[in-house]
Motif scaffolding. Structure first.
Motif, PDB file in Angstrom:
ATOM      1  N   CYS A 160      12.145 -49.570  12.235  1.00  0.00           N
ATOM      2  CA  CYS A 160      11.408 -48.437  11.672  1.00  0.00           C
ATOM      3  C   CYS A 160      12.195 -47.819  10.523  1.00  0.00           C
ATOM      4  N   GLY A 194      12.002 -39.498  10.913  1.00  0.00           N
ATOM      5  CA  GLY A 194      12.410 -39.862  12.263  1.00  0.00           C
ATOM      6  C   GLY A 194      11.948 -41.253  12.666  1.00  0.00           C
ATOM      7  N   THR A 195      12.633 -41.808  13.632  1.00  0.00           N
ATOM      8  CA  THR A 195      12.296 -43.136  14.124  1.00  0.00           C
ATOM      9  C   THR A 195      11.537 -43.037  15.441  1.00  0.00           C
ATOM     10  N   VAL A 196      11.187 -44.180  15.995  1.00  0.00           N
ATOM     11  CA  VAL A 196      10.447 -44.252  17.256  1.00  0.00           C
ATOM     12  C   VAL A 196      11.238 -45.109  18.232  1.00  0.00           C
ATOM     13  N   GLU A 229       7.998 -49.508  20.082  1.00  0.00           N
ATOM     14  CA  GLU A 229       6.935 -49.165  19.143  1.00  0.00           C
ATOM     15  C   GLU A 229       7.072 -49.909  17.818  1.00  0.00           C
ATOM     16  N   GLU A 277       4.200 -45.777  16.297  1.00  0.00           N
ATOM     17  CA  GLU A 277       3.409 -44.623  16.682  1.00  0.00           C
ATOM     18  C   GLU A 277       4.119 -43.908  17.832  1.00  0.00           C
ATOM     19  N   ARG A 294       5.969 -40.616  19.834  1.00  0.00           N
ATOM     20  CA  ARG A 294       6.965 -39.594  19.545  1.00  0.00           C
ATOM     21  C   ARG A 294       8.003 -40.098  18.561  1.00  0.00           C
ATOM     22  N   ARG A 295       8.396 -39.212  17.648  1.00  0.00           N
ATOM     23  CA  ARG A 295       9.415 -39.542  16.665  1.00  0.00           C
ATOM     24  C   ARG A 295      10.690 -38.782  16.984  1.00  0.00           C
ATOM     25  N   LYS A 313      14.394 -37.526  15.515  1.00  0.00           N
ATOM     26  CA  LYS A 313      15.042 -37.275  14.231  1.00  0.00           C
ATOM     27  C   LYS A 313      16.316 -36.465  14.414  1.00  0.00           C
ATOM     28  N   ASN A 356       7.022 -35.001  13.680  1.00  0.00           N
ATOM     29  CA  ASN A 356       5.745 -35.697  13.699  1.00  0.00           C
ATOM     30  C   ASN A 356       4.849 -35.224  12.573  1.00  0.00           C
ATOM     31  N   PHE A 404       6.027 -36.608   9.260  1.00  0.00           N
ATOM     32  CA  PHE A 404       5.710 -38.025   9.151  1.00  0.00           C
ATOM     33  C   PHE A 404       4.262 -38.214   8.735  1.00  0.00           C
TER      34      PHE A 404
END
Length: 333
Positions: free
Chosen positions: A73, A104-106, A110, A126, A128-129, A131, A257, A260
């Motif tokens: 990601c 932010g990443t996942v 995901e 997709e 929750r992210r 960060k 989120n 993003f």
């Protein structure tokens, strides 16, 4: 001495190094560090940055010890924010910082790690992210001397593992064993591309006492011992290290989120861009893009081609820029 150190006494049969005394050793914390990777191309920065954030989230109780964050990601998103270099090299540290704090990443599930740099179907995952609340890069030249720079790294290492960069010396490519790495005398006067690893400890060897930093590398378990390498502090090799802080409130997590969606999904379809970079201010997110298409938004510049588009946190936006230059199509009014 802990059972871990007794069980993990590093002993290279060809070059015995019986024991090291650690002042900091994050490998001793069970399930904190994920498995050693074997990177493809020049993507080590993404491994180290993501693994630092992952460790901090676990230490802060915001990520399960069995959970892994997506490195792919970060590769995909930073490549959108700013073009990557040869084989995925990171040339713009600000793009990585913006990704960590604004996007932010996942979870790994995901967005699976493929090291793919050329996919036309870019996935950012997709759900929750995760960060960082803040990111600061500490550069060697920012300090009056290397000793104070190294002390700052050691102080930060007390809190969590830390991503740090050093030159990828020729002799480091084949480095194995437990004796702390030191570049050859002729390498010290040459320029090498930087390689980012996750600093996980600091200690001193007992035999021929040498102080070292220990790193989890991302070049397979054959590097160093089981993928962990010791680098002598005497060589003054570290060029920069990364300080991260976690978001202080749940609202900050929620904003990850929202940011993003704002940057990649709703106002702008990222597949429309040739390139994109973002910067953050106290109240605005600014997306600068180049690509093809007319600006179709309803604003003072409606019908004109614009280069710079500013988005407010509430999703409203205004457009500014240079008439006649191409931009991506903006569809949200």
């Amino acid at each position: 001495m802990s059972d871990y150190l007794r069980d993990k006494l590093w002993e290279d049969r060809l070059n015995p190094e019986p024991l090291a005394v650690y002042s900091i050793n994050w490998r001793e914390r069970e399930n904190l560090l994920s498995f050693v990777l074997r990177q493809i191309g020049n993507t080590g920065w993404s491994c180290a940055y993501t693994r630092q954030l992952e460790a901090m989230l676990k230490l802060g109780g915001k990520l399960g010890l069995d959970q892994i964050l997506s490195i792919q990601c970060m590769i995909n998103a930073v490549g959108i924010l700013h073009p990557l270099g040869r084989e995925g090299a990171l040339y713009n540290l600000d793009a990585a910082n913006h990704f960590l704090t604004q996007v932010g990443t996942v979870l790994e599930s995901e967005c699976l790690l493929t090291y793919d740099l050329n996919s036309k179907d870019i996935k950012l995952g997709e759900g929750r992210r995760f960060k960082a609340g803040a990111v600061k890069v500490h550069r060697r030249e920012d300090y009056p001397d290397y000793a104070s720079f190294e002390k700052a790294l050691g102080d930060l290492l007390l809190k969590s593992p830390v991503a740090a960069a050093m030159p990828m010396y020729d002799s480091f490519h084949t480095f194995t064993g437990t004796v702390p790495f030191h570049p050859t005398s002729d390498e010290k006067d040459k320029d090498f591309p930087l390689h980012v690893m996750l600093c996980t400890g600091k200690g001193t060897t007992v035999k021929n006492p040498t102080e070292f930093f220990e790193f989890q590398d991302s070049n397979g378990v054959q590097r160093g011992v089981d993928g962990f390498v010791r680098v002598s502090t005497r060589c003054e090799a570290i060029s920069y290290f990364v300080e991260m802080a976690l978001p202080e409130t749940e609202d900050a997590d929620r904003m990850a989120n929202e940011n993003f969606d704002m940057i990649f999904n709703e106002p702008i379809g990222f597949h429309s861009f040739g390139s994109i970079s973002i910067s953050s201010g106290q109240s605005d997110l600014i997306a600068t893009a180049s690509g093809g298409g007319k600006c179709t938004q309803q604003a003072e510049t409606s019908g004109e081609e614009t280069r710079d588009v500013t988005y407010k946190p509430d999703g409203t936006h205004v457009a500014v820029g240079i008439k006649g230059e191409p931009c991506a199509e903006v569809v949200k009014a």
